[in-house]
Design a protein around this motif. Structure first.
Motif, PDB file in Angstrom:
ATOM      1  N   GLY A 189       0.803  -1.217   0.000  1.00  0.00           N
ATOM      2  CA  GLY A 189       0.000   0.000   0.000  1.00  0.00           C
ATOM      3  C   GLY A 189       0.833   1.262   0.000  1.00  0.00           C
ATOM      4  O   GLY A 189       0.302   2.362   0.169  1.00  0.00           O
ATOM      5  N   ILE A 190       2.144   1.122  -0.189  1.00  0.00           N
ATOM      6  CA  ILE A 190       3.024   2.286  -0.274  1.00  0.00           C
ATOM      7  C   ILE A 190       2.821   2.985  -1.617  1.00  0.00           C
ATOM      8  O   ILE A 190       2.810   4.213  -1.703  1.00  0.00           O
ATOM      9  N   LEU A 191       2.658   2.187  -2.651  1.00  0.00           N
ATOM     10  CA  LEU A 191       2.289   2.683  -3.969  1.00  0.00           C
ATOM     11  C   LEU A 191       0.873   2.233  -4.292  1.00  0.00           C
ATOM     12  O   LEU A 191       0.451   1.146  -3.884  1.00  0.00           O
ATOM     13  N   ILE A 192       0.150   3.050  -5.023  1.00  0.00           N
ATOM     14  CA  ILE A 192      -1.215   2.706  -5.441  1.00  0.00           C
ATOM     15  C   ILE A 192      -1.197   2.491  -6.945  1.00  0.00           C
ATOM     16  O   ILE A 192      -0.945   3.428  -7.718  1.00  0.00           O
ATOM     17  N   ASN A 193      -1.444   1.273  -7.363  1.00  0.00           N
ATOM     18  CA  ASN A 193      -1.402   0.922  -8.774  1.00  0.00           C
ATOM     19  C   ASN A 193      -2.789   1.079  -9.396  1.00  0.00           C
ATOM     20  O   ASN A 193      -3.803   0.902  -8.697  1.00  0.00           O
ATOM     21  N   PRO A 194      -2.890   1.390 -10.665  1.00  0.00           N
ATOM     22  CA  PRO A 194      -4.206   1.432 -11.309  1.00  0.00           C
ATOM     23  C   PRO A 194      -4.904   0.079 -11.249  1.00  0.00           C
ATOM     24  O   PRO A 194      -4.267  -0.959 -11.074  1.00  0.00           O
ATOM     25  N   ARG A 195      -6.189   0.091 -11.406  1.00  0.00           N
ATOM     26  CA  ARG A 195      -6.944  -1.159 -11.430  1.00  0.00           C
ATOM     27  C   ARG A 195      -6.556  -1.971 -12.665  1.00  0.00           C
ATOM     28  O   ARG A 195      -6.278  -1.402 -13.725  1.00  0.00           O
ATOM     29  N   PRO A 196      -6.564  -3.300 -12.561  1.00  0.00           N
ATOM     30  CA  PRO A 196      -6.236  -4.124 -13.736  1.00  0.00           C
ATOM     31  C   PRO A 196      -7.190  -3.849 -14.891  1.00  0.00           C
ATOM     32  O   PRO A 196      -8.384  -3.584 -14.682  1.00  0.00           O
ATOM     33  N   LEU A 197      -6.667  -3.915 -16.098  1.00  0.00           N
ATOM     34  CA  LEU A 197      -7.484  -3.681 -17.280  1.00  0.00           C
ATOM     35  C   LEU A 197      -8.018  -4.977 -17.888  1.00  0.00           C
ATOM     36  O   LEU A 197      -8.716  -4.939 -18.910  1.00  0.00           O
ATOM     37  N   ILE A 198      -7.676  -6.122 -17.278  1.00  0.00           N
ATOM     38  CA  ILE A 198      -8.245  -7.393 -17.741  1.00  0.00           C
ATOM     39  C   ILE A 198      -9.606  -7.524 -17.074  1.00  0.00           C
ATOM     40  O   ILE A 198      -9.747  -8.003 -15.951  1.00  0.00           O
ATOM     41  N   ARG A 199     -10.639  -7.058 -17.793  1.00  0.00           N
ATOM     42  CA  ARG A 199     -11.983  -6.944 -17.229  1.00  0.00           C
ATOM     43  C   ARG A 199     -13.018  -7.507 -18.195  1.00  0.00           C
ATOM     44  O   ARG A 199     -12.876  -7.411 -19.403  1.00  0.00           O
ATOM     45  N   ARG A 200     -14.049  -8.051 -17.609  1.00  0.00           N
ATOM     46  CA  ARG A 200     -15.171  -8.522 -18.415  1.00  0.00           C
ATOM     47  C   ARG A 200     -15.959  -7.333 -18.962  1.00  0.00           C
ATOM     48  O   ARG A 200     -15.957  -6.239 -18.385  1.00  0.00           O
ATOM     49  N   ASN A 201     -16.640  -7.573 -20.062  1.00  0.00           N
ATOM     50  CA  ASN A 201     -17.514  -6.579 -20.665  1.00  0.00           C
ATOM     51  C   ASN A 201     -18.659  -6.270 -19.699  1.00  0.00           C
ATOM     52  O   ASN A 201     -19.495  -7.135 -19.437  1.00  0.00           O
ATOM     53  N   PRO A 202     -18.733  -5.063 -19.147  1.00  0.00           N
ATOM     54  CA  PRO A 202     -19.778  -4.766 -18.149  1.00  0.00           C
ATOM     55  C   PRO A 202     -21.189  -4.888 -18.701  1.00  0.00           C
ATOM     56  O   PRO A 202     -22.133  -5.126 -17.938  1.00  0.00           O
ATOM     57  N   GLU A 203     -21.343  -4.759 -20.018  1.00  0.00           N
ATOM     58  CA  GLU A 203     -22.677  -4.870 -20.604  1.00  0.00           C
ATOM     59  C   GLU A 203     -23.246  -6.283 -20.461  1.00  0.00           C
ATOM     60  O   GLU A 203     -24.463  -6.469 -20.507  1.00  0.00           O
ATOM     61  N   ALA A 260       5.648  -5.805 -21.793  1.00  0.00           N
ATOM     62  CA  ALA A 260       5.000  -4.512 -22.013  1.00  0.00           C
ATOM     63  C   ALA A 260       3.486  -4.625 -21.863  1.00  0.00           C
ATOM     64  O   ALA A 260       2.831  -3.736 -21.303  1.00  0.00           O
ATOM     65  N   PHE A 261       2.923  -5.723 -22.353  1.00  0.00           N
ATOM     66  CA  PHE A 261       1.474  -5.937 -22.260  1.00  0.00           C
ATOM     67  C   PHE A 261       1.015  -6.002 -20.811  1.00  0.00           C
ATOM     68  O   PHE A 261       0.027  -5.365 -20.427  1.00  0.00           O
ATOM     69  N   THR A 262       1.717  -6.766 -19.994  1.00  0.00           N
ATOM     70  CA  THR A 262       1.312  -6.909 -18.598  1.00  0.00           C
ATOM     71  C   THR A 262       1.460  -5.601 -17.824  1.00  0.00           C
ATOM     72  O   THR A 262       0.631  -5.285 -16.965  1.00  0.00           O
ATOM     73  N   LEU A 263       2.502  -4.832 -18.125  1.00  0.00           N
ATOM     74  CA  LEU A 263       2.675  -3.535 -17.460  1.00  0.00           C
ATOM     75  C   LEU A 263       1.534  -2.591 -17.828  1.00  0.00           C
ATOM     76  O   LEU A 263       0.963  -1.916 -16.965  1.00  0.00           O
ATOM     77  N   ALA A 264       1.209  -2.535 -19.112  1.00  0.00           N
ATOM     78  CA  ALA A 264       0.158  -1.629 -19.569  1.00  0.00           C
ATOM     79  C   ALA A 264      -1.206  -2.028 -19.007  1.00  0.00           C
ATOM     80  O   ALA A 264      -2.055  -1.170 -18.747  1.00  0.00           O
ATOM     81  N   ALA A 265      -1.408  -3.331 -18.811  1.00  0.00           N
ATOM     82  CA  ALA A 265      -2.686  -3.825 -18.287  1.00  0.00           C
ATOM     83  C   ALA A 265      -2.709  -3.861 -16.772  1.00  0.00           C
ATOM     84  O   ALA A 265      -3.737  -4.205 -16.176  1.00  0.00           O
ATOM     85  N   HIS A 266      -1.567  -3.535 -16.126  1.00  0.00           N
ATOM     86  CA  HIS A 266      -1.464  -3.514 -14.661  1.00  0.00           C
ATOM     87  C   HIS A 266      -1.777  -4.881 -14.053  1.00  0.00           C
ATOM     88  O   HIS A 266      -2.517  -4.994 -13.074  1.00  0.00           O
ATOM     89  N   VAL A 267      -1.196  -5.921 -14.658  1.00  0.00           N
ATOM     90  CA  VAL A 267      -1.391  -7.284 -14.167  1.00  0.00           C
ATOM     91  C   VAL A 267      -0.041  -7.990 -14.080  1.00  0.00           C
ATOM     92  O   VAL A 267       0.953  -7.529 -14.645  1.00  0.00           O
ATOM     93  N   ARG A 268      -0.012  -9.092 -13.389  1.00  0.00           N
ATOM     94  CA  ARG A 268       1.183  -9.926 -13.303  1.00  0.00           C
ATOM     95  C   ARG A 268       1.153 -10.948 -14.433  1.00  0.00           C
ATOM     96  O   ARG A 268       0.099 -11.493 -14.747  1.00  0.00           O
ATOM     97  N   GLY A 269       2.305 -11.195 -15.008  1.00  0.00           N
ATOM     98  CA  GLY A 269       2.382 -12.108 -16.136  1.00  0.00           C
ATOM     99  C   GLY A 269       2.797 -13.513 -15.732  1.00  0.00           C
ATOM    100  O   GLY A 269       3.685 -13.693 -14.887  1.00  0.00           O
TER     101      GLY A 269
END
Length: 559
Positions: A189-203, A260-269
């Motif tokens: 919690g020292i750094l706050i990372n963006p929410r992951p972008l691997i998300r289901r279609n909310p619709e 690069a993909f995992t960094l941009a999506a804010h996820v672990r590879g």
């Protein structure tokens, strides 16, 4: 009533400096207050500063670290009485605005205090450094500990906007090390990372109460079929084509692209190396090493191997798991995979346990081996860490085999769930198991990939020649890594179509953890975008969904 101002001031100081009060003791504490006359938190700290213009040598002899401790306690008091900042994630990573960095000349000060964890108190020791004090973004609890070099590096990365590759080059270390430092700071919690972008279609999930955790993934798996070369020729193999493996130089480019993909999506590879037999790729150990240097967790889905090969991989980076396949009891398994394979596999499971590798056994379920699953599970009870199954996808050579009748499969799933309650190696995987769990009032689980059908969601399959598919078990082409980046492939309209799955499951209450199996539907000649899994037996399916085919209809598709 007359107020005793001295008593009131004393109470204030005790609230500010409870550990200083405890360590100094009554006599010294009262002596300091008397010397201050009109004490305040600021004058108290100034008095304790033995490096000031009027050093208190006798105090230094009694508690040499008391000044630093007071500075830490004052910072804690200020943060505890400060209105909490907005710690919700933003579009880019940022430093926790409630973080305080207190310079000190002593280490172990937080460990000497009460109220910060259950560690035994440690005596402070002279050493220049910092104490971190911050508010946890999730619990809102105040945290306090010595800052490590890694903490300071993580803060430097964000404050000075240094990318991981540059940091690794400057520090003469690997991107894996820098990534680990970064993720640890985020976890703390020292750094706050963006929410992951691997998300289901909310619709598709507007009415999915209680399923929020199944709609966002904080990790992404590249299932990399690095070679078609294989030392087996299984009767249900879904691809025996002669795809040529990409050269090692191109493989390194893919690793960088995935990084690069995992960094941009804010996820672990995570990379699951498979094939064919991935160990037959000429530069496999070098590729494994390069993947480890980029901070990916690594697994192998392959065939039994030599102990020495596993030991070398473990020295590079411990595997998260090694998965092999068994297709039933010995006679049937060896019919499918080759003579002697069963005994060789059991021996290999012993090697994995000896090498401290988490072992997984996968079975491809069809009509002929369905009744062998639970007896095999008893054999594997003491041999492996995990045993589960996938239904056969009637693709490639697998089209020559036969799936069970849906009614028989339903009864099998009911038995499987009951058996799993007493056999610790049995693991749930097939999405349709959630129907049984729903019927019996049990908690649901994440299904095939932890998110129901994960095709083109939290994983993709990369084939030896660079083709990318939503799922390896059936033709589901979404792009080529030779022509586009993984990000471009993942965000393409075709990938989204596989990711959203069949429209027949829209509105189903189990959809977030299910949506059936697209590979099975494809193998049965159905449209994976409009038809539902032909084995689905959920009675509360959405109105208008196509009916489940009867067993004679499924049999006719096999002919």
């Amino acid at each position: 009533m007359k107020i005793n101002n001295h008593s009131s001031t004393c109470d204030i100081l005790i609230r500010h400096f409870p550990n200083c009060r405890r360590i100094l003791g009554d006599i010294t504490w009262d002596g300091i207050l008397a010397a201050l006359g009109k004490p305040s938190p600021e004058s108290f700290i100034q008095f304790l500063d033995v490096s000031g213009p009027d050093p208190k040598e006798q105090l230094k002899d009694i508690v040499p670290y008391i000044y630093d401790l007071a500075c830490v306690e004052q910072a804690i008091f200020k943060l505890s009485n400060k209105e909490a900042s907005d710690l919700s994630p933003r579009e880019s990573v940022f430093v926790n605005p409630d973080l305080m960095l207190v310079p000190v000349s002593w280490k172990h000060l937080p460990d000497s205090m009460t109220g910060y964890g259950n560690k035994p108190r440690q005596k402070p020791e002279p050493e220049e450094g910092y104490v971190l004090i911050w508010r946890d973004p999730i619990t809102c609890h105040l945290m306090c500990r010595d800052a490590t070099d890694d903490d300071l590096l993580a803060l430097k990365l964000v404050v000075e906007e240094i990318d991981f590759e540059t940091a690794a080059r400057r520090g003469k270390t690997s991107r894996a090390k820098i990534l680990a430092v970064f993720h640890h700071a985020v976890n703390e919690g020292i750094l706050i990372n963006p929410r992951p972008l691997i998300r289901r279609n909310p619709e598709l999930f507007t009415d999915a109460p209680g399923f929020a955790s199944y709609l966002v993934s904080d990790s992404f798996t590249l299932q990399w079929h690095i070679t078609q070369a294989c030392d087996l020729h299984c009767r249900h193999c879904y691809d025996r084509s002669s795809r040529h493996s990409i050269p090692f130089s191109k493989a390194l480019e893919i690793l960088d692209d995935f990084f690069a993909f995992t960094l941009a999506a804010h996820v672990r590879g995570h990379i699951s190396f498979t094939g064919g037999n991935p160990l037959l790729y000429p530069d496999f150990e070098n590729l494994y090493y390069e993947a480890s240097q980029r901070g990916f967790s690594l697994a192998i889905l392959g065939n039994p191997a030599q102990k020495e090969s596993i030991a070398r991989l473990q020295e590079i980076q411990p595997l998260t798991h090694y998965q092999i396949s068994l297709e039933g009891l010995e006679e049937y398994n060896d019919y499918i995979r080759g003579m002697g394979h069963f005994k060789k596999s059991l021996g290999f499971l012993d090697i994995l346990r000896e090498q401290d590798v988490y072992s997984m056994v996968m079975l491809t379920l069809n009509r002929d081996n369905m009744n062998q699953v639970l007896p095999l599970a008893e054999i594997l009870r003491e041999k492996t860490d995990s045993f589960t199954f996938n239904r056969l996808a009637m693709v490639g050579e697998g089209a020559a085999l036969t799936l069970p009748a849906p009614e028989d499969y339903r009864r099998f799933l009911q038995k499987f769930v009951r058996a799993a309650a007493s056999n610790p190696v049995l693991r749930m995987k097939d999405n349709l198991i959630n129907i049984v769990k729903q019927e019996t009032g049990q908690d649901l689980f994440g299904g095939c990939t932890g998110f129901g059908c994960g095709a083109a969601f939290n994983f993709v399959a990369l084939l030896p020649d660079g083709e990318v598919h939503a799922c390896r078990k059936f033709p589901s082409y979404i792009g080529s890594i030779n022509e586009n980046s993984l990000d471009e492939i993942y965000t393409s309209a075709r990938a989204k179509q596989y990711r959203d799955g069949t429209t027949a499951c829209k509105g189903c209450s189990l959809s977030p953890v299910c949506r059936g199996c697209q590979a099975v539907a494809y193998g049965m000649g159905l449209n994976v975008f409009t038809d539902r899994d032909p084995f689905c037996f959920y009675d509360n399916r959405p109105s208008g969904a196509s009916s489940r085919p009867e067993s004679n209809e499924i049999k006719s598709r096999h002919s």
